[in-house]
Write a protein that holds these residues in place. Structure first.
Motif, PDB file in Angstrom:
ATOM      1  N   HIS A   1      25.123  20.961   8.043  1.00 15.13           N
ATOM      2  CA  HIS A   1      25.847  20.521   6.862  1.00 15.13           C
ATOM      3  C   HIS A   1      27.120  19.847   7.330  1.00 15.13           C
ATOM      4  CE1 HIS A   1      28.430  20.865   3.323  1.00 15.13           C
ATOM      5  NE2 HIS A   1      27.300  20.662   2.688  1.00 15.13           N
TER       6      HIS A   1
ATOM      7  N   LYS B   1      31.770  20.737  -3.910  1.00 16.94           N
ATOM      8  CA  LYS B   1      31.266  19.746  -4.851  1.00 16.94           C
ATOM      9  C   LYS B   1      30.495  18.689  -4.075  1.00 16.94           C
ATOM     10  CE  LYS B   1      34.988  20.182  -8.200  1.00 16.94           C
ATOM     11  NZ  LYS B   1      36.066  19.493  -8.909  1.00 16.94           N
ATOM     12  N   CYS B   2      29.455  18.154  -4.675  1.00 12.91           N
ATOM     13  CA  CYS B   2      28.672  17.099  -4.052  1.00 12.91           C
ATOM     14  C   CYS B   2      29.446  15.798  -4.055  1.00 12.91           C
ATOM     15  CB  CYS B   2      27.365  16.876  -4.812  1.00 12.91           C
ATOM     16  SG  CYS B   2      26.275  18.265  -4.752  1.00 12.91           S
TER      17      CYS B   2
ATOM     18  N   SER C   1      25.875  11.686  -2.287  1.00 13.27           N
ATOM     19  CA  SER C   1      24.796  12.684  -2.356  1.00 13.27           C
ATOM     20  C   SER C   1      24.172  12.726  -3.742  1.00 13.27           C
ATOM     21  CB  SER C   1      25.327  14.068  -1.986  1.00 13.27           C
ATOM     22  OG  SER C   1      25.700  14.106  -0.637  1.00 13.27           O
ATOM     23  N   LYS C   2      24.996  12.586  -4.766  1.00 20.79           N
ATOM     24  CA  LYS C   2      24.480  12.569  -6.135  1.00 20.79           C
ATOM     25  C   LYS C   2      23.579  11.368  -6.357  1.00 20.79           C
ATOM     26  CE  LYS C   2      28.373  14.960  -8.270  1.00 20.79           C
ATOM     27  NZ  LYS C   2      29.515  14.830  -9.182  1.00 20.79           N
TER      28      LYS C   2
ATOM     29  N   LEU D   1      20.428  14.385  -3.894  1.00 24.28           N
ATOM     30  CA  LEU D   1      20.454  15.579  -3.047  1.00 24.28           C
ATOM     31  C   LEU D   1      21.057  16.786  -3.756  1.00 24.28           C
ATOM     32  CD1 LEU D   1      21.561  13.902   0.285  1.00 24.28           C
ATOM     33  CD2 LEU D   1      19.259  14.594  -0.390  1.00 24.28           C
ATOM     34  N   CYS D   2      21.959  16.542  -4.697  1.00 24.15           N
ATOM     35  CA  CYS D   2      22.565  17.631  -5.457  1.00 24.15           C
ATOM     36  C   CYS D   2      23.172  17.058  -6.725  1.00 24.15           C
ATOM     37  CB  CYS D   2      23.602  18.380  -4.627  1.00 24.15           C
ATOM     38  SG  CYS D   2      24.889  17.341  -3.956  1.00 24.15           S
ATOM     39  N   THR D   3      23.576  17.938  -7.624  1.00 29.08           N
ATOM     40  CA  THR D   3      24.067  17.482  -8.914  1.00 29.08           C
ATOM     41  C   THR D   3      25.523  17.854  -9.183  1.00 29.08           C
ATOM     42  OG1 THR D   3      23.233  19.497  -9.940  1.00 29.08           O
ATOM     43  CG2 THR D   3      21.792  17.560  -9.971  1.00 29.08           C
TER      44      THR D   3
ATOM     45  N   TYR E   1      28.594  21.213  -8.089  1.00 25.05           N
ATOM     46  CA  TYR E   1      29.059  22.253  -7.174  1.00 25.05           C
ATOM     47  C   TYR E   1      27.883  23.120  -6.751  1.00 25.05           C
ATOM     48  CZ  TYR E   1      32.008  25.919  -5.260  1.00 25.05           C
ATOM     49  OH  TYR E   1      32.623  26.806  -4.417  1.00 25.05           O
ATOM     50  N   HIS E   2      27.812  23.457  -5.474  1.00 21.73           N
ATOM     51  CA  HIS E   2      26.756  24.352  -5.011  1.00 21.73           C
ATOM     52  C   HIS E   2      27.225  25.173  -3.815  1.00 21.73           C
ATOM     53  CE1 HIS E   2      26.050  20.799  -2.429  1.00 21.73           C
ATOM     54  NE2 HIS E   2      25.630  21.686  -1.552  1.00 21.73           N
TER      55      HIS E   2
ATOM     56  N   HIS F   1      26.373  27.492  -0.192  1.00 20.04           N
ATOM     57  CA  HIS F   1      25.543  27.509   1.005  1.00 20.04           C
ATOM     58  C   HIS F   1      25.358  28.960   1.420  1.00 20.04           C
ATOM     59  CE1 HIS F   1      25.495  23.195   1.843  1.00 20.04           C
ATOM     60  NE2 HIS F   1      26.629  23.213   1.181  1.00 20.04           N
TER      61      HIS F   1
END
Length: 55
Positions: free
Chosen positions: A24, A35-36, A40-41, A45-47, A49-50, A52
């Motif tokens: 990462h 936050k992405c 990446s959005k 790849l992500c939408t 906050y995510h 790990h």
């Protein structure tokens, strides 16, 4: 002999880059997430906050 060396180097690069796919590049906050980026959005790849997972 040269062919064997090239095969060994190729295999080493293949193994080294396949494990890098799980790396990462971004930083995480104190909660272990972030936050992405816009890039990446756009790639899907992500939408937002995510987190790990830590192993």
């Amino acid at each position: 002999m040269r062919k064997v060396v090239m095969i060994v180097i190729s295999l080493a690069l293949l193994v080294g880059t396949s494990s890098a796919a799980y790396a990462h590049s971004g930083r995480t906050d104190k909660n272990g997430g972030h936050k992405c980026s816009t890039k990446s959005k756009q790639k899907g790849l992500c939408t937002g906050y995510h987190y790990h997972k830590k192993k």
